[in-house]
Design an enzyme around this catalytic site. Structure first.
Site, PDB file in Angstrom:
ATOM      1  N   CYS A 134       0.808  -1.224   0.000  1.00  0.00           N
ATOM      2  CA  CYS A 134       0.000   0.000   0.000  1.00  0.00           C
ATOM      3  C   CYS A 134       0.845   1.281   0.000  1.00  0.00           C
ATOM      4  O   CYS A 134       0.496   2.260  -0.672  1.00  0.00           O
ATOM      5  CB  CYS A 134      -0.950  -0.014   1.195  1.00  0.00           C
ATOM      6  SG  CYS A 134      -0.252  -0.737   2.679  1.00  0.00           S
ATOM      7  N   HIS A 247      -3.162   6.068   4.440  1.00  0.00           N
ATOM      8  CA  HIS A 247      -1.748   6.268   4.777  1.00  0.00           C
ATOM      9  C   HIS A 247      -1.298   7.644   4.265  1.00  0.00           C
ATOM     10  O   HIS A 247      -1.683   8.064   3.170  1.00  0.00           O
ATOM     11  CB  HIS A 247      -0.871   5.224   4.091  1.00  0.00           C
ATOM     12  CG  HIS A 247      -1.063   3.813   4.580  1.00  0.00           C
ATOM     13  ND1 HIS A 247      -1.787   3.462   5.703  1.00  0.00           N
ATOM     14  CD2 HIS A 247      -0.580   2.645   4.077  1.00  0.00           C
ATOM     15  CE1 HIS A 247      -1.752   2.150   5.867  1.00  0.00           C
ATOM     16  NE2 HIS A 247      -1.041   1.621   4.896  1.00  0.00           N
ATOM     17  N   ASN A 322      -5.520   3.215   2.082  1.00  0.00           N
ATOM     18  CA  ASN A 322      -4.751   1.973   1.933  1.00  0.00           C
ATOM     19  C   ASN A 322      -5.614   0.775   1.567  1.00  0.00           C
ATOM     20  O   ASN A 322      -5.152  -0.173   0.942  1.00  0.00           O
ATOM     21  CB  ASN A 322      -3.974   1.676   3.220  1.00  0.00           C
ATOM     22  CG  ASN A 322      -4.851   1.731   4.452  1.00  0.00           C
ATOM     23  OD1 ASN A 322      -5.305   2.806   4.843  1.00  0.00           O
ATOM     24  ND2 ASN A 322      -5.095   0.592   5.073  1.00  0.00           N
TER      25      ASN A 322
HETATM   26  N1  NAP Z   1      -5.169  -3.716   4.997  1.00  0.00           N
HETATM   27  C1  NAP Z   1      -4.433  -3.142   4.040  1.00  0.00           C
HETATM   28  O1  NAP Z   1      -4.400  -1.931   3.872  1.00  0.00           O
HETATM   29  C2  NAP Z   1      -3.623  -3.989   3.143  1.00  0.00           C
HETATM   30  C3  NAP Z   1      -3.012  -3.396   2.066  1.00  0.00           C
HETATM   31  C4  NAP Z   1      -2.262  -4.173   1.222  1.00  0.00           C
HETATM   32  C5  NAP Z   1      -2.126  -5.501   1.484  1.00  0.00           C
HETATM   33  N2  NAP Z   1      -2.738  -6.063   2.561  1.00  0.00           N
HETATM   34  C6  NAP Z   1      -2.605  -7.496   2.791  1.00  0.00           C
HETATM   35  O2  NAP Z   1      -3.856  -8.107   2.557  1.00  0.00           O
HETATM   36  C7  NAP Z   1      -4.013  -9.237   3.422  1.00  0.00           C
HETATM   37  C8  NAP Z   1      -5.335  -9.157   4.166  1.00  0.00           C
HETATM   38  O3  NAP Z   1      -5.423  -7.923   4.834  1.00  0.00           O
HETATM   39  P1  NAP Z   1      -6.738  -7.503   5.643  1.00  0.00           P
HETATM   40  O4  NAP Z   1      -6.459  -6.132   6.107  1.00  0.00           O
HETATM   41  O5  NAP Z   1      -7.957  -7.758   4.857  1.00  0.00           O
HETATM   42  O6  NAP Z   1      -6.692  -8.534   6.895  1.00  0.00           O
HETATM   43  P2  NAP Z   1      -7.878  -9.023   7.856  1.00  0.00           P
HETATM   44  O7  NAP Z   1      -8.926  -7.985   7.980  1.00  0.00           O
HETATM   45  O8  NAP Z   1      -7.187  -9.496   9.077  1.00  0.00           O
HETATM   46  O9  NAP Z   1      -8.517 -10.288   7.081  1.00  0.00           O
HETATM   47  C9  NAP Z   1      -7.788 -11.458   6.833  1.00  0.00           C
HETATM   48  C10 NAP Z   1      -8.551 -12.335   5.860  1.00  0.00           C
HETATM   49  O10 NAP Z   1      -7.736 -13.468   5.531  1.00  0.00           O
HETATM   50  C11 NAP Z   1      -8.522 -14.652   5.754  1.00  0.00           C
HETATM   51  N3  NAP Z   1      -7.681 -15.796   6.100  1.00  0.00           N
HETATM   52  C12 NAP Z   1      -6.890 -15.929   7.182  1.00  0.00           C
HETATM   53  N4  NAP Z   1      -6.315 -17.159   7.186  1.00  0.00           N
HETATM   54  C13 NAP Z   1      -6.772 -17.795   6.074  1.00  0.00           C
HETATM   55  C14 NAP Z   1      -6.560 -19.082   5.529  1.00  0.00           C
HETATM   56  N5  NAP Z   1      -5.739 -19.962   6.097  1.00  0.00           N
HETATM   57  N6  NAP Z   1      -7.186 -19.399   4.372  1.00  0.00           N
HETATM   58  C15 NAP Z   1      -8.034 -18.514   3.786  1.00  0.00           C
HETATM   59  N7  NAP Z   1      -8.275 -17.278   4.260  1.00  0.00           N
HETATM   60  C16 NAP Z   1      -7.643 -16.927   5.402  1.00  0.00           C
HETATM   61  C17 NAP Z   1      -9.452 -14.288   6.881  1.00  0.00           C
HETATM   62  O11 NAP Z   1     -10.515 -15.226   6.917  1.00  0.00           O
HETATM   63  P3  NAP Z   1     -11.228 -15.643   8.322  1.00  0.00           P
HETATM   64  O12 NAP Z   1     -12.253 -14.584   8.574  1.00  0.00           O
HETATM   65  O13 NAP Z   1     -11.841 -16.969   8.017  1.00  0.00           O
HETATM   66  O14 NAP Z   1     -10.147 -15.699   9.362  1.00  0.00           O
HETATM   67  C18 NAP Z   1      -9.866 -12.893   6.447  1.00  0.00           C
HETATM   68  O15 NAP Z   1     -10.835 -12.975   5.424  1.00  0.00           O
HETATM   69  C19 NAP Z   1      -2.764  -9.233   4.290  1.00  0.00           C
HETATM   70  O16 NAP Z   1      -1.829 -10.073   3.670  1.00  0.00           O
HETATM   71  C20 NAP Z   1      -2.256  -7.830   4.222  1.00  0.00           C
HETATM   72  O17 NAP Z   1      -0.880  -7.754   4.430  1.00  0.00           O
HETATM   73  C21 NAP Z   1      -3.505  -5.337   3.394  1.00  0.00           C
END
Ligand code: NAP
Length: 355
Positions: A134, A247, A322
């Site tokens: 991001c 951000h 982000n």
């Molecule tokens: N947030 C940002 O601004 C941002 C920006 C760029 C990249 N990212 C990346 O995007 C990813 C997700 O971010 P987020 O902010 O959405 O996180 P989050 O709100 O914590 O959500 C995580 C997601 O991943 C799923 N998950 C976890 N373990 C899993 C598994 N073993 N198999 C399938 N699904 C699984 C969760 O499902 P359950 O509900 O079933 O646990 C949930 O849907 C991360 O890698 C992060 O680094 C985030």
């Protein structure tokens, strides 16, 4: 391999559908009217949860290799381990994976794409396209404009990153700590190593042996890859701040040729998706609270860098949501790009079909 067609509605899987980014991806697919014949929301488990898509409730399935049978496009946002385990399986089954994790970004065989900057790189994919970090995402459209006009010598970026960048648990942690503080109690930290409320944490992701955090290193190496400038001198300090969404970044750039702030503002304003907000005396500059929920990159406070006296230094302030441009919007823009240009199939399959 599903047959190639530019306008055919697609079966689209969203991995991490219950997370902050996955939820935003699903809303953006609907908002931008991406042609979806079937949405397959996937998460760690199928336990009766549903997502809403175009007014319909769709049950969340469990991520597994077989869940990608018949999928044309798979948007992954469930962390690097899930992407490592399942993205190749999805690609083998004929899906184009657009991966939001850091797992494949620096793999030389995987394009790392910001459509406004290096759209043509997407054509080279072999089943996986990576979505940048991001903090990198909101920076590179501006760097590209400067590089094309006056050349880039050196870039120093200090980030002020919101808690939604860590996921839903971190948003809840900041809310909880603010309530604890208001009630006169000591805040308890669990997602971060220290309380994030009323604080600034210079630690995002794990530390490397050279003292940089992995988040800082991602900004350095991903910027070089996207801009096709492998030797660009870049440094970064990444800081988590108690902001919910969007951000902010303080950027200092040294250029090869001279550039004035007015010329920089003109260049920035011409970049698709970039909005110049720069009238400091009227208190007008990019703000996280204003950028939240928007798709654009906002830039302002553009000024000549006072540490250089030769007209080859600029300082500016960049803000973007982000969860949207920093993650979901860019992923959906890549999906729109590949379908519009007929690049859904891997490059080798397209070359075979053409010969
Ligand atoms: N947030 C940002 O601004 C941002 C920006 C760029 C990249 N990212 C990346 O995007 C990813 C997700 O971010 P987020 O902010 O959405 O996180 P989050 O709100 O914590 O959500 C995580 C997601 O991943 C799923 N998950 C976890 N373990 C899993 C598994 N073993 N198999 C399938 N699904 C699984 C969760 O499902 P359950 O509900 O079933 O646990 C949930 O849907 C991360 O890698 C992060 O680094 C985030």
């Amino acid at each position: 391999m599903p047959s190639e067609s530019r306008n055919r509605p697609l079966t689209v899987a969203v991995v991490g559908a219950t997370g902050l980014v996955g939820d935003t991806m699903i809303r953006l697919l609907a908002e931008r009217r991406f042609p979806v014949s079937e949405l397959r929301p996937l998460a760690s488990r199928a336990d009766g949860r549903e997502v809403t898509f175009n007014g319909r409730n769709v049950p969340v399935g469990q991520s597994s290799p077989d869940a990608f049978d018949g999928v044309d496009l798979a948007l992954f946002s469930a962390g690097a381990d899930v992407s490592a385990a399942l993205a190749p399986a999805a690609a083998e089954r004929g899906a184009l994976v657009i991966d939001n994790s850091a797992q494949w970004r620096m793999d030389p065989a995987v394009p790392l794409v910001v459509p406004e900057v290096n759209a043509d790189d997407a054509a080279l994919h072999d089943g996986i396209i990576a979505n940048p970090n991001c903090s990198t995402m909101q920076l590179v459209p501006l760097l590209k404009a400067l590089d094309e006009a006056v050349g880039l010598e050196r870039v120093i970026v200090d980030t002020y990153q919101s808690v939604s960048g860590t996921g839903a648990d971190a948003v809840a942690e900041l809310e909880g700590q603010v309530r604890e503080h208001a009630a006169g109690r000591e805040p308890v930290a669990s997602v971060y190593p220290h309380p994030i409320a009323f604080n600034a944490l210079p630690e995002i992701d794990v530390f490397r042996d050279d003292g940089y955090s992995k988040e800082e290193w991602k900004v350095i190496v991903e910027s070089r890859k996207i801009l096709h400038l492998p030797d660009l001198r870049v440094s970064c300090t990444a800081v988590r701040v108690p902001v919910f969404f969007a951000h902010s970044e303080a950027v200092h750039v040294e250029t090869t040729e001279q550039i004035t702030p007015d010329r920089a503002r003109e260049l920035f304003a011409a970049v698709p998706g970039v909005v110049v907000e720069d009238d400091p005396t009227a208190h007008r500059y990019p703000l996280a609270t204003h950028a939240a929920g928007r798709d654009e990159v906002f830039v302002g406070r553009v000024r000549a860098d006072a540490s250089r006296d030769d007209g080859r230094g600029l300082a500016f302030w960049v803000v973007s949501d982000n969860l949207r441009k920093g993650a979901a919007t860019n992923a959906v823009q890549i999906a729109e790009l590949v379908t519009r240009r007929g690049w859904l199939a891997p490059a080798r399959a397209r070359a075979g079909a053409a010969s």
